[in-house]
Motif scaffolding. Structure first.
Motif, PDB file in Angstrom:
ATOM      1  N   GLU A  45       0.827  -1.206   0.000  1.00 28.43           N
ATOM      2  CA  GLU A  45       0.000   0.000   0.000  1.00 28.43           C
ATOM      3  C   GLU A  45       0.861   1.257   0.000  1.00 28.43           C
ATOM      4  N   PHE A  46       0.335   2.268  -0.630  1.00 27.56           N
ATOM      5  CA  PHE A  46       1.010   3.557  -0.744  1.00 27.56           C
ATOM      6  C   PHE A  46       0.945   4.280   0.589  1.00 27.56           C
ATOM      7  N   VAL A  47       2.061   4.902   0.961  1.00 27.56           N
ATOM      8  CA  VAL A  47       2.139   5.647   2.213  1.00 27.56           C
ATOM      9  C   VAL A  47       2.277   7.139   1.952  1.00 27.56           C
ATOM     10  N   ALA A  48       3.196   7.502   1.085  1.00 25.57           N
ATOM     11  CA  ALA A  48       3.418   8.917   0.779  1.00 25.57           C
ATOM     12  C   ALA A  48       4.318   9.012  -0.445  1.00 25.57           C
ATOM     13  N   GLY A  49       4.250  10.146  -1.135  1.00 29.21           N
ATOM     14  CA  GLY A  49       5.087  10.350  -2.298  1.00 29.21           C
ATOM     15  C   GLY A  49       5.568  11.779  -2.377  1.00 29.21           C
ATOM     16  N   ILE A  50       6.646  11.967  -3.106  1.00 31.71           N
ATOM     17  CA  ILE A  50       7.195  13.310  -3.274  1.00 31.71           C
ATOM     18  C   ILE A  50       7.764  13.440  -4.666  1.00 31.71           C
ATOM     19  N   LYS A  51       7.549  14.581  -5.248  1.00 31.15           N
ATOM     20  CA  LYS A  51       8.134  14.910  -6.541  1.00 31.15           C
ATOM     21  C   LYS A  51       9.441  15.630  -6.262  1.00 31.15           C
ATOM     22  N   TRP A  52      10.548  15.038  -6.754  1.00 35.38           N
ATOM     23  CA  TRP A  52      11.843  15.591  -6.389  1.00 35.38           C
ATOM     24  C   TRP A  52      11.991  17.035  -6.841  1.00 35.38           C
ATOM     25  N   ASN A  53      11.592  17.307  -8.083  1.00 39.01           N
ATOM     26  CA  ASN A  53      11.668  18.668  -8.610  1.00 39.01           C
ATOM     27  C   ASN A  53      10.508  19.478  -8.030  1.00 39.01           C
ATOM     28  N   GLY A  54      10.794  20.301  -7.071  1.00 39.20           N
ATOM     29  CA  GLY A  54       9.776  21.154  -6.477  1.00 39.20           C
ATOM     30  C   GLY A  54       9.292  20.692  -5.117  1.00 39.20           C
ATOM     31  N   GLY A  55       9.405  19.400  -4.852  1.00 38.91           N
ATOM     32  CA  GLY A  55       9.071  18.906  -3.519  1.00 38.91           C
ATOM     33  C   GLY A  55       7.600  18.710  -3.228  1.00 38.91           C
ATOM     34  N   THR A  56       6.772  18.701  -4.240  1.00 39.86           N
ATOM     35  CA  THR A  56       5.338  18.478  -4.007  1.00 39.86           C
ATOM     36  C   THR A  56       5.120  17.094  -3.411  1.00 39.86           C
ATOM     37  N   THR A  57       4.309  17.042  -2.362  1.00 39.12           N
ATOM     38  CA  THR A  57       4.083  15.770  -1.679  1.00 39.12           C
ATOM     39  C   THR A  57       2.645  15.290  -1.849  1.00 39.12           C
ATOM     40  N   THR A  58       2.501  14.000  -1.752  1.00 41.26           N
ATOM     41  CA  THR A  58       1.190  13.351  -1.764  1.00 41.26           C
ATOM     42  C   THR A  58       1.106  12.472  -0.536  1.00 41.26           C
ATOM     43  N   LYS A  59       0.024  12.598   0.187  1.00 43.13           N
ATOM     44  CA  LYS A  59      -0.113  11.843   1.430  1.00 43.13           C
ATOM     45  C   LYS A  59      -1.411  11.056   1.436  1.00 43.13           C
ATOM     46  N   VAL A  60      -1.412  10.008   2.221  1.00 37.41           N
ATOM     47  CA  VAL A  60      -2.620   9.239   2.458  1.00 37.41           C
ATOM     48  C   VAL A  60      -3.362   9.883   3.622  1.00 37.41           C
ATOM     49  N   ASP A  61      -4.633  10.110   3.447  1.00 41.94           N
ATOM     50  CA  ASP A  61      -5.398  10.842   4.469  1.00 41.94           C
ATOM     51  C   ASP A  61      -5.295  10.194   5.850  1.00 41.94           C
ATOM     52  N   SER A  62      -5.330   8.887   5.886  1.00 40.97           N
ATOM     53  CA  SER A  62      -5.342   8.192   7.177  1.00 40.97           C
ATOM     54  C   SER A  62      -3.994   8.266   7.886  1.00 40.97           C
ATOM     55  N   LEU A  63      -2.936   8.655   7.167  1.00 46.00           N
ATOM     56  CA  LEU A  63      -1.602   8.684   7.760  1.00 46.00           C
ATOM     57  C   LEU A  63      -1.010  10.085   7.832  1.00 46.00           C
ATOM     58  N   LYS A  64      -1.625  11.045   7.204  1.00 44.61           N
ATOM     59  CA  LYS A  64      -0.985  12.348   7.022  1.00 44.61           C
ATOM     60  C   LYS A  64      -0.697  13.073   8.321  1.00 44.61           C
ATOM     61  N   ASP A  65      -1.401  12.756   9.370  1.00 43.89           N
ATOM     62  CA  ASP A  65      -1.133  13.430  10.645  1.00 43.89           C
ATOM     63  C   ASP A  65       0.055  12.820  11.381  1.00 43.89           C
TER      64      ASP A  65
END
Length: 125
Positions: A45-65
């Motif tokens: 399962e996906f936990v979190a992601g980041i785009k190296w160029n710029g640092g944009t992140t993607t988080k899973v709602d249940s884990l983001k805190d």
């Protein structure tokens, strides 16, 4: 790019851990990097992601805190800071990288070309 994940271990519920994913062979520039986890008998399962160029992140709602992904450009490293760990967080944690992924695919394991070897996180109650 070759990936090396580290930082796992055995901790108690409520503790924190920081996982690291280091790239070798080239930099992460142009890549999207994701953290995934897989518990025994469960799908990855996906936990979190980041785009190296710029640092944009993607988080899973249940884990983001509790989980935060970040990068250190100078060290060519992506981190996953995990706080207030729970027994259900027990899993092997993997980092993965892709130079071709689009935003809608960032949470899909098959979208990534490169995978690290995984690091075990065990949280005792």
């Amino acid at each position: 790019v070759q990936l090396q994940a580290s930082g796992g271990g055995l901790v108690q519920a409520g503790d924190s851990l920081r996982l690291s994913c280091v790239a070798s062979g080239r930099t992460f520039r142009g890549y999207n990097i994701g953290w995934f986890r897989q518990a025994p008998g469960k799908e990855r399962e996906f936990v979190a992601g980041i785009k190296w160029n710029g640092g944009t992140t993607t988080k899973v709602d249940s884990l983001k805190d509790r989980f935060t992904i970040s990068r250190d450009i100078t060290k060519n490293t992506v981190y996953l800071q995990m706080t207030t760990l729970k027994p259900e967080d027990t899993a092997v944690y993997y980092c993965a990288a892709s130079s071709r992924i689009i935003s809608s695919q960032i949470g899909i394991p098959s979208s990534y070309e490169q995978w690290g070897q995984g690091t075990q996180v065990t949280v005792s109650s």
